[in-house]
Motif scaffolding. Structure first.
Motif, PDB file in Angstrom:
ATOM      1  N   TYR A  54       0.837  -1.200   0.000  1.00 40.68           N
ATOM      2  CA  TYR A  54       0.000   0.000   0.000  1.00 40.68           C
ATOM      3  C   TYR A  54       0.875   1.253   0.000  1.00 40.68           C
ATOM      4  O   TYR A  54       0.671   2.180  -0.794  1.00 40.68           O
ATOM      5  N   ALA A  55       1.872   1.298   0.890  1.00 42.47           N
ATOM      6  CA  ALA A  55       2.754   2.467   0.966  1.00 42.47           C
ATOM      7  C   ALA A  55       3.561   2.629  -0.315  1.00 42.47           C
ATOM      8  O   ALA A  55       3.775   3.762  -0.785  1.00 42.47           O
ATOM      9  N   ALA A  56       4.033   1.521  -0.881  1.00 43.29           N
ATOM     10  CA  ALA A  56       4.794   1.596  -2.128  1.00 43.29           C
ATOM     11  C   ALA A  56       3.922   2.112  -3.268  1.00 43.29           C
ATOM     12  O   ALA A  56       4.400   2.860  -4.144  1.00 43.29           O
ATOM     13  N   ALA A  57       2.649   1.744  -3.276  1.00 45.79           N
ATOM     14  CA  ALA A  57       1.737   2.241  -4.311  1.00 45.79           C
ATOM     15  C   ALA A  57       1.516   3.748  -4.165  1.00 45.79           C
ATOM     16  O   ALA A  57       1.408   4.473  -5.169  1.00 45.79           O
ATOM     17  N   LEU A  58       1.462   4.237  -2.933  1.00 43.21           N
ATOM     18  CA  LEU A  58       1.340   5.678  -2.723  1.00 43.21           C
ATOM     19  C   LEU A  58       2.563   6.400  -3.293  1.00 43.21           C
ATOM     20  O   LEU A  58       2.440   7.454  -3.923  1.00 43.21           O
ATOM     21  N   GLN A  59       3.733   5.822  -3.075  1.00 41.87           N
ATOM     22  CA  GLN A  59       4.944   6.447  -3.604  1.00 41.87           C
ATOM     23  C   GLN A  59       4.902   6.500  -5.131  1.00 41.87           C
ATOM     24  O   GLN A  59       5.251   7.512  -5.740  1.00 41.87           O
TER      25      GLN A  59
ATOM     26  N   PRO B  98       5.671   8.013   0.170  1.00 40.30           N
ATOM     27  CA  PRO B  98       6.898   8.205   0.929  1.00 40.30           C
ATOM     28  C   PRO B  98       8.124   7.771   0.125  1.00 40.30           C
ATOM     29  O   PRO B  98       7.999   7.166  -0.936  1.00 40.30           O
ATOM     30  N   ASN B  99       9.316   8.070   0.670  1.00 37.81           N
ATOM     31  CA  ASN B  99      10.573   7.750  -0.005  1.00 37.81           C
ATOM     32  C   ASN B  99      11.332   6.615   0.667  1.00 37.81           C
ATOM     33  O   ASN B  99      12.386   6.192   0.190  1.00 37.81           O
ATOM     34  N   ALA B 100      10.802   6.141   1.773  1.00 34.29           N
ATOM     35  CA  ALA B 100      11.325   4.964   2.471  1.00 34.29           C
ATOM     36  C   ALA B 100      10.198   4.436   3.346  1.00 34.29           C
ATOM     37  O   ALA B 100       9.268   5.169   3.693  1.00 34.29           O
ATOM     38  N   ILE B 101      10.289   3.163   3.692  1.00 35.04           N
ATOM     39  CA  ILE B 101       9.247   2.511   4.477  1.00 35.04           C
ATOM     40  C   ILE B 101       9.858   1.792   5.676  1.00 35.04           C
ATOM     41  O   ILE B 101      10.850   1.072   5.540  1.00 35.04           O
ATOM     42  N   VAL B 102       9.259   2.007   6.837  1.00 32.13           N
ATOM     43  CA  VAL B 102       9.509   1.185   8.022  1.00 32.13           C
ATOM     44  C   VAL B 102       8.339   0.219   8.111  1.00 32.13           C
ATOM     45  O   VAL B 102       7.199   0.620   8.372  1.00 32.13           O
ATOM     46  N   ALA B 103       8.606  -1.044   7.851  1.00 35.79           N
ATOM     47  CA  ALA B 103       7.549  -2.042   7.683  1.00 35.79           C
ATOM     48  C   ALA B 103       7.260  -2.791   8.984  1.00 35.79           C
ATOM     49  O   ALA B 103       8.005  -2.693   9.967  1.00 35.79           O
ATOM     50  N   GLN B 104       6.185  -3.549   8.942  1.00 39.72           N
ATOM     51  CA  GLN B 104       5.775  -4.356  10.089  1.00 39.72           C
ATOM     52  C   GLN B 104       6.302  -5.784   9.950  1.00 39.72           C
ATOM     53  O   GLN B 104       6.279  -6.361   8.867  1.00 39.72           O
ATOM     54  N   ALA B 105       6.766  -6.354  11.048  1.00 38.77           N
ATOM     55  CA  ALA B 105       7.055  -7.789  11.120  1.00 38.77           C
ATOM     56  C   ALA B 105       7.012  -8.194  12.583  1.00 38.77           C
ATOM     57  O   ALA B 105       7.521  -7.479  13.445  1.00 38.77           O
TER      58      ALA B 105
END
Length: 298
Positions: free
Chosen positions: A81-86, A92-99
């Motif tokens: 989802y965040a990558a699609a927004l970019q 955004p230009n970087a993502i802190v993801a969930q794991a």
């Protein structure tokens, strides 16, 4: 001295669309314990156009999206989802993801997240309050944490300063993994004793070279955001860690519960104005670029 007026990288912000139903805590009627109290005002869509409007007057050129407690059964869905927004908006230009590092499939989660080009770090709030150990002391969680280095991933740590004994052990035992401390260690208790405890815990943490700090999320429950309330937090953090290990961030839209983005950014700039311009550049742009490899540093 002169306040920073150059390009900025917002090192900690969120986008979301609650109507999609992917953030359980933002659902209608949901009410989790929240450090700012009633958070109903942020149960609304918040997208790059909203952020640009809020940031008008500040030269924000890059942002770092931080996971939003999306449905834990679909952490990779949030990353996509965040990558699609970019791809659509340029942010955004970087993502802190969930794991979830203590889950049996943690290695698989990390591999899938690391395969997304924008992912730089992982956040999973490990708990702990200094009295009861959190996940940072759990052997299974630490096995998952050990896998971060294999994928070149950092760890964004959100934990109160009372849990920093566990964080120190983590930094010591896994020196190859960069820890990015969120929200300056959550100095919620602004009493003299509370600030002394926070300062001492931060000083011990600063001894570890693999620590970076986000100065953000400094709102206080029931109080508007004011520079004078947060001056000592910013300056003490920079004094302990050095500007090249610190970065300013908005925590928007969460911190809209405390003040406008202009109030917060202008306040941080006013507090930092007496620092040399080179140190301000680290705070407002260069540390975030170095850690999250945004923009020209990617």
């Amino acid at each position: 001295m002169t306040a920073w007026s150059g390009p900025m990288v917002d090192a900690h912000q969120h986008f979301w669309e609650p109507a999609r139903g992917r953030n359980p805590w933002l659902a209608p009627g949901a009410a989790i314990p929240f450090r700012y109290g009633d958070y109903a005002a942020i149960k609304r869509p918040y997208l790059p156009a909203d952020y640009r409007r809020d940031a008008a007057g500040h030269d924000v050129v890059e942002t770092v999206y931080v996971e939003t407690e999306w449905d834990p059964a679909d952490g990779i869905g949030e990353t996509r989802y965040a990558a699609a927004l970019q791809a659509e908006h340029g942010w955004p230009n970087a993502i802190v993801a969930q794991a979830w590092l203590h889950h049996d499939d943690a290695a698989e989660q990390l591999a899938r997240q690391a395969a997304v080009p924008l992912v730089r770090s992982i956040r999973h709030k490990p708990g702990g309050d200094g009295r009861t150990p959190g996940l940072m002391s759990d052997p299974g969680w630490r096995r998952g944490y050990a896998a971060l280095a294999r994928h070149g991933l950092h760890f964004d740590l959100q934990a109160p300063w009372q849990a920093f004994a566990e964080a120190e052990a983590l930094a010591r035992d896994f020196p190859e993994t960069l820890i990015v401390l969120n929200h300056a260690g959550l100095p919620a208790d602004r009493s003299e004793a509370g600030l002394r405890g926070w300062r001492e815990a931060m000083a011990r943490l600063s001894d570890h070279a693999n620590l970076r700090v986000k100065i953000s999320g400094l709102g206080q429950r029931g109080r508007p955001w004011r520079a004078e309330d947060n001056r000592a937090i910013l300056l003490e953090t920079v004094s302990l860690f050095g500007a090249a290990r610190c970065m300013i961030a908005s925590n928007f839209p969460v911190d809209s519960l405390c003040g406008s983005l202009d109030t917060i950014f202008a306040g941080f700039k006013a507090i930092a104005a007496d620092l040399p311009q080179a140190e301000q550049a680290w705070l407002f742009r260069d540390t975030a670029r170095a850690v999250y490899r945004t923009g020209g540093a990617a």
